[in-house]
Write an enzyme that holds these catalytic residues in place. Structure first.
Site, short mmCIF file in Angstrom:
data_model
loop_
_atom_site.label_atom_id
_atom_site.label_comp_id
_atom_site.label_asym_id
_atom_site.label_seq_id
_atom_site.Cartn_x
_atom_site.Cartn_y
_atom_site.Cartn_z
N PRO A 268 -3.58 -61.09 -37.27
CA PRO A 268 -5.12 -61.56 -37.89
C PRO A 268 -4.77 -61.83 -38.87
O PRO A 268 -6.03 -61.99 -39.23
CB PRO A 268 -5.40 -60.49 -36.95
N GLU B 130 -2.94 -52.66 -30.84
CA GLU B 130 -3.85 -52.45 -32.11
C GLU B 130 -3.54 -53.30 -33.35
O GLU B 130 -3.73 -53.82 -34.52
CB GLU B 130 -4.50 -51.46 -32.74
N ARG C 275 10.90 -78.02 -35.43
CA ARG C 275 10.33 -79.99 -34.64
C ARG C 275 11.18 -80.62 -36.68
O ARG C 275 11.47 -82.02 -36.81
CB ARG C 275 9.05 -80.22 -34.43
N ASP D 160 7.30 -89.14 -39.76
CA ASP D 160 6.84 -89.96 -41.36
C ASP D 160 6.27 -90.28 -41.07
O ASP D 160 5.27 -90.68 -42.34
CB ASP D 160 8.13 -90.50 -41.49
C1 9D3 Z 1 -9.72 -57.14 -30.56
C2 9D3 Z 1 -8.66 -55.84 -31.60
N1 9D3 Z 1 -8.83 -56.01 -32.61
C3 9D3 Z 1 -10.17 -55.03 -33.62
C4 9D3 Z 1 -9.76 -54.60 -33.71
C5 9D3 Z 1 -7.79 -56.17 -33.61
C6 9D3 Z 1 -6.60 -56.90 -32.73
C7 9D3 Z 1 -5.20 -56.09 -33.21
C8 9D3 Z 1 -4.08 -56.76 -32.53
C9 9D3 Z 1 -6.22 -58.23 -32.37
C10 9D3 Z 1 -6.01 -58.56 -32.41
C11 9D3 Z 1 -4.35 -58.33 -32.01
C12 9D3 Z 1 -3.18 -59.22 -31.71
N2 9D3 Z 1 -3.35 -60.44 -32.32
C13 9D3 Z 1 -1.83 -60.82 -33.01
O1 9D3 Z 1 -1.13 -60.03 -32.97
C14 9D3 Z 1 -1.93 -61.95 -33.46
C15 9D3 Z 1 -2.93 -62.88 -33.84
C16 9D3 Z 1 -4.17 -62.67 -33.41
O2 9D3 Z 1 -4.63 -62.21 -33.04
N3 9D3 Z 1 -4.94 -63.75 -33.69
C17 9D3 Z 1 -4.29 -65.15 -34.99
N4 9D3 Z 1 -3.09 -64.68 -34.90
C18 9D3 Z 1 -2.47 -63.96 -34.41
S1 9D3 Z 1 -0.55 -63.82 -35.23
C19 9D3 Z 1 -0.18 -62.17 -34.23
#
Ligand code: 9D3
Length: 248
Positions: free
Chosen positions: A90, A117, A155, A170
């Site tokens: 994230p 986490e 792709r 394209d």
């Molecule tokens: C809800 C928990 N969050 C705040 C404490 C932290 C959190 C940890 C791990 C939020 C999401 C994740 C797991 N997410 C991903 O591994 C992830 C992700 C995403 O959650 N949103 C957008 N792109 C991605 S790419 C990997």
């Protein structure tokens, strides 16, 4: 391009990527895919890949060593020069078509999918060249993001799409939304297919489709038009779209 996904859910990645366009590309040998499970690089009886967070608080953190060994094995499996190790998270930069285009010429892309986490910060700092996100929303782990990257980049690779699909690519993705599509029957619930599409007038159809693309982008994603220079002809088509909308 060879994709290596580091994940504690390898079946999730394989079961999805082996279908459809990516599955075909893999079977044709145009794309390589390997999965590396950090659990396979643990030494303890419980195959521990996570541990409590220093400083306390809820949620577990993925341990450095199983991830490091998984990535090292992925690197060692191929002799590639252009390699990236990308952590899907994230906190990453949001994926865009431009970012994907820029990475379509890598030889090897190692995608690290986190769970819990997150992962030990020292692994991100020392082993990951970049950090990518799907956008500002929460999903449960990086596997779906890795699948998105694999699909979107595959792709773009030569020979992966058929000639028809490539031509479509394209002619489109010039930063505009797609025009509407219709197929048989000609009338559904009293709604006719637009006359122009039945006319056989190919220039007229092309003009209508471009106008629809412009109009729909203006209606649904005006942000896409802000950093885009429209040609004089495109501006005229969009103005006509707006006028026709008012007269409806
Ligand atoms: C809800 C928990 N969050 C705040 C404490 C932290 C959190 C940890 C791990 C939020 C999401 C994740 C797991 N997410 C991903 O591994 C992830 C992700 C995403 O959650 N949103 C957008 N792109 C991605 S790419 C990997």
């Amino acid at each position: 391009m060879h994709f290596d996904v580091v994940t504690i859910f390898p079946d999730m990645v394989l079961n999805s990527a082996l279908n459809g366009v990516t599955g075909r590309a893999i079977k044709q040998g145009r794309v390589g895919l390997s999965v590396w499970n950090p659990r396979d690089y643990t030494a303890d009886r419980h195959k521990t890949v996570d541990d409590r967070s220093y400083g306390g608080g809820p949620g577990m953190v993925m341990k450095y060593q199983p991830l490091k060994d998984a990535v090292d094995n992925a690197k060692g499996s191929i002799n590639a020069e252009r390699v990236k190790v990308v952590y899907l998270s994230p906190q990453g930069i949001p994926l865009t078509q431009q970012l994907l285009n820029e990475n379509a010429t890598l030889q090897q892309l190692i995608l690290v999918a986190g769970r819990y986490e997150g992962i030990d910060e020292r692994f991100i700092e020392d082993e990951c060249t970049e950090e990518w996100s799907l956008g500002d929303f929460v999903i449960s782990g990086g596997e779906l993001a890795a699948l998105v990257v694999i699909d979107a980049i595959s792709r773009l690779l030569p020979g992966v799409l058929g000639d028809d699909e490539s031509a479509q690519q394209d002619s489109h993705m010039h930063g505009l939304l797609d025009y509407p599509h219709y197929t048989r029957p000609e009338i559904i619930a009293g709604k006719q297919v637009p006359d122009i599409l039945l006319s056989g007038n190919h220039k007229g159809i092309e003009r209508w489709r471009l106008q629809q693309s412009l109009g729909r982008t203006w209606q649904k994603r005006p942000d896409l038009l802000l950093d885009k220079e429209l040609t004089t002809q495109q501006q005229a088509l969009l103005e006509e779209f707006k006028i026709e909308l008012k007269n409806k």
